[in-house]
Scaffold this motif. Structure first.
Motif, PDB file in Angstrom:
ATOM      1  N   THR A  68      49.510 -44.621  15.228  1.00  0.00           N
ATOM      2  CA  THR A  68      50.422 -43.107  14.549  1.00  0.00           C
ATOM      3  C   THR A  68      49.396 -42.530  13.643  1.00  0.00           C
ATOM      4  N   ALA A  69      48.455 -43.111  14.098  1.00  0.00           N
ATOM      5  CA  ALA A  69      46.926 -41.676  13.064  1.00  0.00           C
ATOM      6  C   ALA A  69      45.906 -41.974  14.523  1.00  0.00           C
ATOM      7  N   GLY A  70      46.662 -42.472  15.833  1.00  0.00           N
ATOM      8  CA  GLY A  70      45.433 -42.538  15.992  1.00  0.00           C
ATOM      9  C   GLY A  70      44.284 -42.727  16.368  1.00  0.00           C
ATOM     10  N   LYS A  71      43.805 -44.111  15.374  1.00  0.00           N
ATOM     11  CA  LYS A  71      42.282 -44.146  15.234  1.00  0.00           C
ATOM     12  C   LYS A  71      42.587 -45.315  14.662  1.00  0.00           C
ATOM     13  N   LEU A  72      40.884 -46.007  14.692  1.00  0.00           N
ATOM     14  CA  LEU A  72      41.081 -47.460  13.738  1.00  0.00           C
ATOM     15  C   LEU A  72      41.003 -46.890  12.259  1.00  0.00           C
ATOM     16  N   GLN A  73      41.843 -48.065  11.920  1.00  0.00           N
ATOM     17  CA  GLN A  73      42.247 -48.052  10.603  1.00  0.00           C
ATOM     18  C   GLN A  73      41.923 -49.442   9.418  1.00  0.00           C
ATOM     19  N   CYS A  74      40.995 -49.272   8.825  1.00  0.00           N
ATOM     20  CA  CYS A  74      40.102 -50.249   7.697  1.00  0.00           C
ATOM     21  C   CYS A  74      41.371 -50.863   7.028  1.00  0.00           C
ATOM     22  N   LEU A  75      41.493 -52.000   6.484  1.00  0.00           N
ATOM     23  CA  LEU A  75      41.913 -52.287   6.553  1.00  0.00           C
ATOM     24  C   LEU A  75      41.461 -53.209   4.659  1.00  0.00           C
ATOM     25  N   LYS A  76      41.925 -52.752   3.928  1.00  0.00           N
ATOM     26  CA  LYS A  76      41.501 -53.554   1.977  1.00  0.00           C
ATOM     27  C   LYS A  76      41.457 -54.944   2.041  1.00  0.00           C
ATOM     28  N   HIS A  77      41.665 -55.336   1.157  1.00  0.00           N
ATOM     29  CA  HIS A  77      41.504 -56.921   0.649  1.00  0.00           C
ATOM     30  C   HIS A  77      43.012 -56.970  -0.222  1.00  0.00           C
ATOM     31  N   ILE A  85      45.758 -63.858   5.354  1.00  0.00           N
ATOM     32  CA  ILE A  85      44.304 -64.178   4.740  1.00  0.00           C
ATOM     33  C   ILE A  85      43.852 -64.363   4.043  1.00  0.00           C
ATOM     34  N   SER A  86      42.976 -65.668   3.327  1.00  0.00           N
ATOM     35  CA  SER A  86      42.492 -66.133   2.112  1.00  0.00           C
ATOM     36  C   SER A  86      41.217 -64.495   1.796  1.00  0.00           C
ATOM     37  N   LEU A  87      41.189 -65.046   0.774  1.00  0.00           N
ATOM     38  CA  LEU A  87      39.927 -63.962   0.874  1.00  0.00           C
ATOM     39  C   LEU A  87      38.350 -64.866   0.054  1.00  0.00           C
ATOM     40  N   THR A  88      39.390 -65.921  -0.092  1.00  0.00           N
ATOM     41  CA  THR A  88      38.207 -67.458  -0.520  1.00  0.00           C
ATOM     42  C   THR A  88      37.819 -67.470   0.331  1.00  0.00           C
ATOM     43  N   GLY A  89      38.785 -67.336   1.861  1.00  0.00           N
ATOM     44  CA  GLY A  89      38.451 -68.260   2.640  1.00  0.00           C
ATOM     45  C   GLY A  89      37.207 -67.542   3.579  1.00  0.00           C
TER      46      GLY A  89
END
Length: 204
Positions: A68-77, A85-89
């Motif tokens: 949609t945005a046409g760019k890379l989107q960096c995901l937060k915790h 995805i385990s944040l501890t791991g």
């Protein structure tokens, strides 16, 4: 004939010294190579194992292409947790890998220290440290890859990942060379350093 015998013994001892220097030099070069590869992967590549135009995944980044945005989107915790995805791991994997980088820095310096001081007590550490580093690095990479396996393919990996794999290979070679070196040490005079002239008997 006695003189020839003594000369032959001295030549044999000189060859032993050269063998020891060669093995030690190989250990140092492999340690320096492993350090350089880790610096490249974890500092120059910022810990990114996948660095593509539409995907950037590493120990500090998890960015996917947003159509949609046409760019890379960096995901937060919080987004990573929703994805399973385990944040501890992830934190544990990050710690393991970057601890190896610190170990590698001190290990390279330590090899030079052992060469200068020639303390036999320290020589076994030359074998123990790369074994520990290999276990920790393998564990960190394994945990990380297990967490993000469904978002990457084998062909996605770029320079950072290849550098860490090459580091593993160099660590294995270090272990093998250090094992050969310690075996060589056992065959030298038990009370003298194999790197000094004192290890070579003087015949008159």
């Amino acid at each position: 004939m006695v003189s020839r015998k003594h000369s032959g013994q001295r030549m044999g001892l000189l060859q032993q010294r050269c063998t020891g220097h060669l093995l030690f030099a190989l250990i140092f070069l492999k340690a320096a190579g492993a350090l350089a590869l880790m610096i490249y992967a974890l500092v120059c590549e910022a810990g990114n194992l996948v660095n593509l135009p539409d995907k950037r995944i590493g120990f500090y980044n998890f960015c996917l292409w947003n159509v949609t945005a046409g760019k890379l989107q960096c995901l937060k915790h919080k987004h990573l947790q929703l994805m399973g995805i385990s944040l501890t791991g992830m934190v544990l994997a990050r710690i393991c890998v970057y601890v190896c980088l610190v170990f590698s820095m001190f290990y390279t310096i330590f090899i030079g220290y052992v060469k200068c001081t020639e303390e036999r007590v320290s020589w076994k550490v030359i074998l123990i440290v790369p074994i520990i580093m290999m276990i920790i690095l393998s564990g960190g990479l394994g945990i990380f890859l297990f967490q993000i396996s469904q978002w990457i393919h084998l062909c996605d990996f770029t320079g950072g990942f290849l550098a860490l794999v090459a580091t593993q290979a160099l660590l294995l070679l270090q272990i093998l060379t250090a094992t050969m070196y310690l075996r060589w040490v056992k065959n030298t005079h038990p009370r003298q350093s194999p790197f000094t002239e004192g290890a070579l008997p003087i015949y008159i």
